[in-house]
Structures are given as structure tokens and as C-alpha cells.
Design a protein around this motif. Structure first.
Motif, mmCIF file in Angstrom:
data_model
loop_
_atom_site.group_PDB
_atom_site.id
_atom_site.type_symbol
_atom_site.label_atom_id
_atom_site.label_comp_id
_atom_site.label_asym_id
_atom_site.label_seq_id
_atom_site.Cartn_x
_atom_site.Cartn_y
_atom_site.Cartn_z
ATOM 1 N N ALA A 59 -12.383 -57.117 42.515
ATOM 2 C CA ALA A 59 -12.441 -57.178 41.196
ATOM 3 C C ALA A 59 -14.067 -57.606 40.836
ATOM 4 O O ALA A 59 -14.393 -58.157 39.880
ATOM 5 C CB ALA A 59 -11.470 -57.920 40.507
ATOM 6 N N GLY A 60 -14.947 -57.226 41.936
ATOM 7 C CA GLY A 60 -16.250 -57.953 41.827
ATOM 8 C C GLY A 60 -17.083 -56.899 40.573
ATOM 9 O O GLY A 60 -16.405 -56.081 40.170
ATOM 10 N N ASP A 61 -18.182 -57.403 40.251
ATOM 11 C CA ASP A 61 -18.913 -56.668 39.383
ATOM 12 C C ASP A 61 -19.252 -55.175 39.702
ATOM 13 O O ASP A 61 -19.449 -54.098 38.917
ATOM 14 C CB ASP A 61 -20.397 -57.275 39.095
ATOM 15 C CG ASP A 61 -20.300 -58.571 38.229
ATOM 16 O OD1 ASP A 61 -19.169 -58.763 37.683
ATOM 17 O OD2 ASP A 61 -21.029 -59.526 38.106
ATOM 18 N N ASP A 62 -19.409 -54.804 40.969
ATOM 19 C CA ASP A 62 -19.703 -53.529 41.526
ATOM 20 C C ASP A 62 -18.254 -52.709 41.526
ATOM 21 O O ASP A 62 -18.477 -51.506 41.604
ATOM 22 C CB ASP A 62 -20.152 -53.712 43.140
ATOM 23 C CG ASP A 62 -19.001 -54.318 43.998
ATOM 24 O OD1 ASP A 62 -18.031 -55.071 43.641
ATOM 25 O OD2 ASP A 62 -19.366 -54.186 45.217
ATOM 26 N N ALA A 63 -17.331 -53.491 41.178
ATOM 27 C CA ALA A 63 -15.972 -52.448 41.007
ATOM 28 C C ALA A 63 -15.938 -51.890 39.633
ATOM 29 O O ALA A 63 -15.307 -50.850 39.405
ATOM 30 C CB ALA A 63 -14.854 -53.292 41.499
ATOM 31 N N GLN A 107 -9.906 -65.283 38.406
ATOM 32 C CA GLN A 107 -11.041 -65.417 37.610
ATOM 33 C C GLN A 107 -11.707 -63.988 37.340
ATOM 34 O O GLN A 107 -12.454 -63.818 36.448
ATOM 35 C CB GLN A 107 -12.207 -66.478 38.032
ATOM 36 C CG GLN A 107 -12.891 -66.473 39.299
ATOM 37 C CD GLN A 107 -12.227 -66.520 40.381
ATOM 38 O OE1 GLN A 107 -11.041 -66.610 40.562
ATOM 39 N NE2 GLN A 107 -13.113 -66.693 41.600
ATOM 40 N N LEU A 108 -11.517 -63.005 38.328
ATOM 41 C CA LEU A 108 -12.227 -61.922 38.336
ATOM 42 C C LEU A 108 -11.305 -60.824 37.900
ATOM 43 O O LEU A 108 -11.549 -59.980 37.291
ATOM 44 C CB LEU A 108 -12.882 -61.715 39.658
ATOM 45 C CG LEU A 108 -13.870 -62.374 40.259
ATOM 46 C CD1 LEU A 108 -14.506 -62.099 41.460
ATOM 47 C CD2 LEU A 108 -15.289 -62.242 39.201
ATOM 48 N N ALA A 109 -10.007 -60.947 38.431
ATOM 49 C CA ALA A 109 -9.052 -60.033 37.870
ATOM 50 C C ALA A 109 -8.365 -60.140 36.603
ATOM 51 O O ALA A 109 -7.242 -60.609 36.540
ATOM 52 C CB ALA A 109 -7.746 -60.044 39.118
ATOM 53 N N ARG A 110 -9.252 -59.640 35.790
ATOM 54 C CA ARG A 110 -8.931 -59.969 34.416
ATOM 55 C C ARG A 110 -9.228 -58.739 33.618
ATOM 56 O O ARG A 110 -10.065 -57.932 33.924
ATOM 57 C CB ARG A 110 -9.690 -60.878 33.487
ATOM 58 C CG ARG A 110 -9.597 -62.439 34.198
ATOM 59 C CD ARG A 110 -10.315 -63.429 33.150
ATOM 60 N NE ARG A 110 -11.468 -63.034 32.530
ATOM 61 C CZ ARG A 110 -12.756 -63.191 32.983
ATOM 62 N NH1 ARG A 110 -12.999 -63.814 34.260
ATOM 63 N NH2 ARG A 110 -13.847 -62.913 32.443
ATOM 64 N N SER A 111 -8.092 -58.262 32.549
ATOM 65 C CA SER A 111 -8.353 -56.811 32.255
ATOM 66 C C SER A 111 -9.133 -56.677 31.160
ATOM 67 O O SER A 111 -9.669 -55.727 30.896
ATOM 68 C CB SER A 111 -6.919 -57.054 30.761
ATOM 69 O OG SER A 111 -6.526 -57.857 30.236
ATOM 70 N N GLU A 112 -9.958 -57.800 30.607
ATOM 71 C CA GLU A 112 -10.728 -57.676 29.797
ATOM 72 C C GLU A 112 -12.360 -57.201 30.409
ATOM 73 O O GLU A 112 -13.244 -56.825 30.008
ATOM 74 C CB GLU A 112 -11.366 -59.054 28.879
ATOM 75 C CG GLU A 112 -11.617 -60.106 29.702
ATOM 76 C CD GLU A 112 -10.286 -60.853 29.884
ATOM 77 O OE1 GLU A 112 -10.622 -62.112 30.315
ATOM 78 O OE2 GLU A 112 -9.314 -60.427 29.842
ATOM 79 N N ARG A 113 -12.132 -57.502 31.622
ATOM 80 C CA ARG A 113 -13.259 -57.031 32.431
ATOM 81 C C ARG A 113 -13.215 -55.725 33.244
ATOM 82 O O ARG A 113 -14.232 -54.880 33.414
ATOM 83 C CB ARG A 113 -13.582 -57.823 33.942
ATOM 84 C CG ARG A 113 -13.851 -59.150 33.655
ATOM 85 C CD ARG A 113 -13.814 -60.134 34.946
ATOM 86 N NE ARG A 113 -14.312 -59.230 36.325
ATOM 87 C CZ ARG A 113 -15.349 -59.366 36.779
ATOM 88 N NH1 ARG A 113 -16.431 -59.621 35.830
ATOM 89 N NH2 ARG A 113 -15.708 -58.671 37.857
ATOM 90 N N PHE A 114 -11.899 -54.971 32.890
ATOM 91 C CA PHE A 114 -11.639 -53.869 33.195
ATOM 92 C C PHE A 114 -10.826 -52.863 32.063
ATOM 93 O O PHE A 114 -9.864 -52.683 32.530
ATOM 94 C CB PHE A 114 -10.992 -53.709 34.696
ATOM 95 C CG PHE A 114 -11.784 -54.210 35.800
ATOM 96 C CD1 PHE A 114 -12.735 -53.368 36.485
ATOM 97 C CD2 PHE A 114 -11.585 -55.329 36.224
ATOM 98 C CE1 PHE A 114 -13.330 -53.913 37.480
ATOM 99 C CE2 PHE A 114 -12.240 -56.104 37.181
ATOM 100 C CZ PHE A 114 -13.207 -55.358 37.854
#
Length: 370
Positions: free
Chosen positions: A190-194, A216-223
């Protein structure tokens, strides 16, 4: 698949009047059989049936043409300067369009089957085309051949024949199609490149799951476009339910995590299994994951795509996402040509060049120079 979602969305909002379906192509055409255009009462529409040369004509006349029921219309997109109204710039083909009013049991059954496909319920639809005194009739069959819907005057003999028809084949007077579920993609990392990869897959209408052990990366608001965002626990991938028909991309940037995920996925043999990283890193991963999974290196190389992505050139997360998505799409559509996949000989050579210690910390390992 995105087009199907748009069509169903417009239908559910109400006020739709005609559904146009491309059922036959002779020569060249921008779209293939199964393409659809749904027309609303207020001029809005969803879907396309051509490169833009037929939509205006169909939109203007569709309601008038179906005033007495469904009809089959033929359109030529071959440019002919003797025609009074050539359709566009000449795609070079002839197409048959099925025009049917939305408010009929047959059309509503089709649209409902399209909607159910989003949740994984696939169906085969057989449509007897109208013409020369024949009315449109339709049957919707489930995956086991059970009848989900059938026009009232269809005999058991007709239903039996429908089960023997092959979706995609051309039949005189009948159109047979299979409504597939959206392609599932699992992005492991779930990094930025994903994020651009998830965005592109969502634009294609794929069902996307993002999973990572880092909360801290696997959050729905990021994807926001993903169907699921999951924090991986100690149980590994078991709860994700990855199957052989799925597409999977491993991009955690952690050697240990990639090794564990790859070893767990290799026996599943997903339709597309891409591994992000340079050739040397990927070779070391394959050699170790193969031993853990109890498979030969040759078997593993046949099941993964590494270096990941088509060799399209460019740099940065967006270019990499495009290369990965293009390769995954081609593989899932059965259109894969040549690639840069590792061979067992590559793995042996790269493994002999060095140990894994350089990768035992999280780092970005994009295959910039292959």
C-alpha cells in the motif's frame, strides 16, 4: 466493465427508454458485439456503440424505431460520398444494432443480470433477435444452466437448445453472450506507488483489493477507488480468498514480505502474478520462494511475471502503473505477446552473482535497467 456499471447506474436512476446493443459486425468496427448504449428520456446516455459516428443517429431515432417493440437495424460505417448521411469518417464496416425499449420484461432481465455480475454472479444471455414477424425473446441462464429468466413463450426445447450455445459464437437470428464478473486485482503493498495502479484498475472497472501489513498505509482514504483495503495479519493471505482466475501484484518493497507472499501465492497460480523489483532481486526471491513452496524454479518462473510490466519506457509511479496494468490486462484477456519474464536460466545466473543480504531491509527496487 466500467461502461456496464455506468449503464446500470443510469438505469437505476430511472427515466431510461431505449437500450441499443451491437450484436453483429461485418468488416471493421470500433466496438465489438456486446457493446451497449442506454438512452435516457432527457437526452442523457451511458455507453458507446461506435467511435462516435453512430451515437447521434441512434439517439435521434431510437425512440421512434421501437414504438412497436424491439427492432434490428443495420448501419454502414463505410464512407461513401454518394450517401446523403454517411456515418462519421468511415470505420469501414457494417454493424447490426438491436434496439429495445427498456420497460419490457426481457430488457429489465438483461439489465438486472448485468447488475448482478458486479457481485460475481455470472450469466449467459441468449437473445432471439426480432425480424420478419418474430418478436424478441430472451433467456438468462446461471452458471449451472439454471433458468434465471425466460420469455413467456419459450418452449422447453428452446431452453434446452439455448444451453448448448457458445457465448461469442455467431448464430443466425440469435445473439449469445456471457456476462462476466469484473476482473479481480489484489495489490499487495500500500505504498504511494500502488495508488496510480489502483486508480487505473478502477478506471477499467476491475474489482480491486489493496492489502498490506502496515496499518498506517492500508487505509481506505488513501485508496478511494478500491473495493477493499485490508490490513494483513498473521494469517497471511488466507482471508483474502485469492483464486486462480485473479490478478495479483506484489509490491511491498520488503524482501521478507515479498518472499512470504510469493511462496504462499505460487501454489495458487493466479492468472496474473506480477512481482515488482529488479531482475537480481526477483531471481533471489524466486529461488527461495520455490524452495518454500516445494516447486521447481522453472515451475515458478512460468507462474510469475518478473520483471513486472510491459517494457513501455518512462519512469515514475504512473509510468510503472501503466506498464503493469497493460501487462495484467493483456494476460487476463488472453492477448499476451512477448514479455521480459525471467527464465530458470536467468534465476540461476542472478543467484550465482550474490546473496540476499542487500535486500533484507525495506527499499524501492524498481527494475529501471533490465
Amino acid at each position: 466493465m466500467t461502461e456496464r456499471q455506468q449503464i446500470v447506474g443510469l438505469w437505476r436512476r430511472g427515466g431510461t427508454r431505449v437500450l441499443a446493443t451491437l450484436v453483429r459486425v461485418e468488416g471493421s468496427s470500433y466496438r465489438q458485439p456486446g457493446a451497449r448504449l442506454l438512452l435516457g428520456e432527457s437526452g442523457e446516455y451511458a455507453g458507446t456503440i461506435s467511435g462516435g459516428c453512430l451515437e447521434g443517429e441512434v439517439t435521434r431515432k431510437a425512440s421512434w424505431k421501437v414504438r412497436e417493440g424491439a427492432v434490428l437495424e443495420r448501419y454502414s460505417t463505410i464512407f461513401d460520398d454518394t450517401d446523403e448521411i454517411p456515418f462519421g469518417l468511415g470505420c469501414g464496416g457494417v454493424v447490426d444494432l438491436l434496439l429495445e425499449p427498456v420497460e419490457t420484461p426481457e430488457c429489465e432481465a438483461l439489465l438486472a443480470a448485468m447488475e448482478r455480475s458486479f457481485s460475481g454472479e455470472q450469466a449467459t444471455v441468449v437473445t432471439w433477435l426480432p425480424g420478419e414477424g418474430r418478436l424478441l425473446r430472451r433467456v438468462v441462464l446461471g452458471t449451472d444452466g439454471e433458468v434465471i429468466f425466460a420469455s413467456r413463450d419459450l418452449s422447453e426445447k428452446k431452453l434446452g437448445c439455448a444451453r448448448d450455445l457458445v457465448p461469442g459464437e455467431a448464430y443466425e437470428g440469435r445473439f449469445v453472450e456471457k456476462l462476466l464478473a469484473p476482473q479481480r486485482l489484489f495489490v499487495l503493498g500500500a505504498g504511494d506507488d500502488a495508488r496510480p495502479l489502483v486508480t487505473m484498475a478502477t478506471m477499467m472497472g476491475w474489482n480491486v483489493t489493496v492489502a498490506d501489513g502496515r496499518a498506517q498505509l492500508a487505509r481506505s482514504e488513501r485508496f478511494s477507488g478500491a473495493d477493499r483495503v485490508v490490513v494483513l495479519g498473521g494469517g497471511g493471505l488466507r482471508d483474502l480468498g485469492i483464486r486462480a482466475e485473479d490478478a495479483v501484484v506484489i509490491m511491498t518493497h520488503s524482501y521478507e514480505q515479498d518472499r512470504a507472499l510469493l511462496a504462499e501465492l505460487l501454489p495458487v497460480a493466479p492468472r496474473y502474478l506480477g512481482l515488482l523489483g529488479a531482475r537480481h532481486r526477483s531471481s533471489l526471491l524466486v529461488s527461495e520462494a520455490a524452495e518454500i513452496a516445494g516447486l521447481s524454479v522453472e515451475e515458478c518462473c512460468q507462474r510469475i511475471w518478473a520483471p513486472i510490466g510491459l517494457d513501455l519506457g518512462g519512469d515514475g509511479p504512473e509510468a510503472i502503473a501503466l506498464a503493469v496494468m497493460a501487462e495484467a490486462h493483456a494476460m487476463c484477456m488472453g492477448k499476451m505477446g512477448s514479455s521480459r519474464r525471467l527464465t530458470a536460466e536467468d534465476v540461476s545466473r542472478y543467484v550465482s552473482e550474490g546473496r540476499v543480504s542487500r535486500y533484507l531491509q525495506r527499499q524501492c527496487a524498481v527494475d529501471i535497467a533490465s
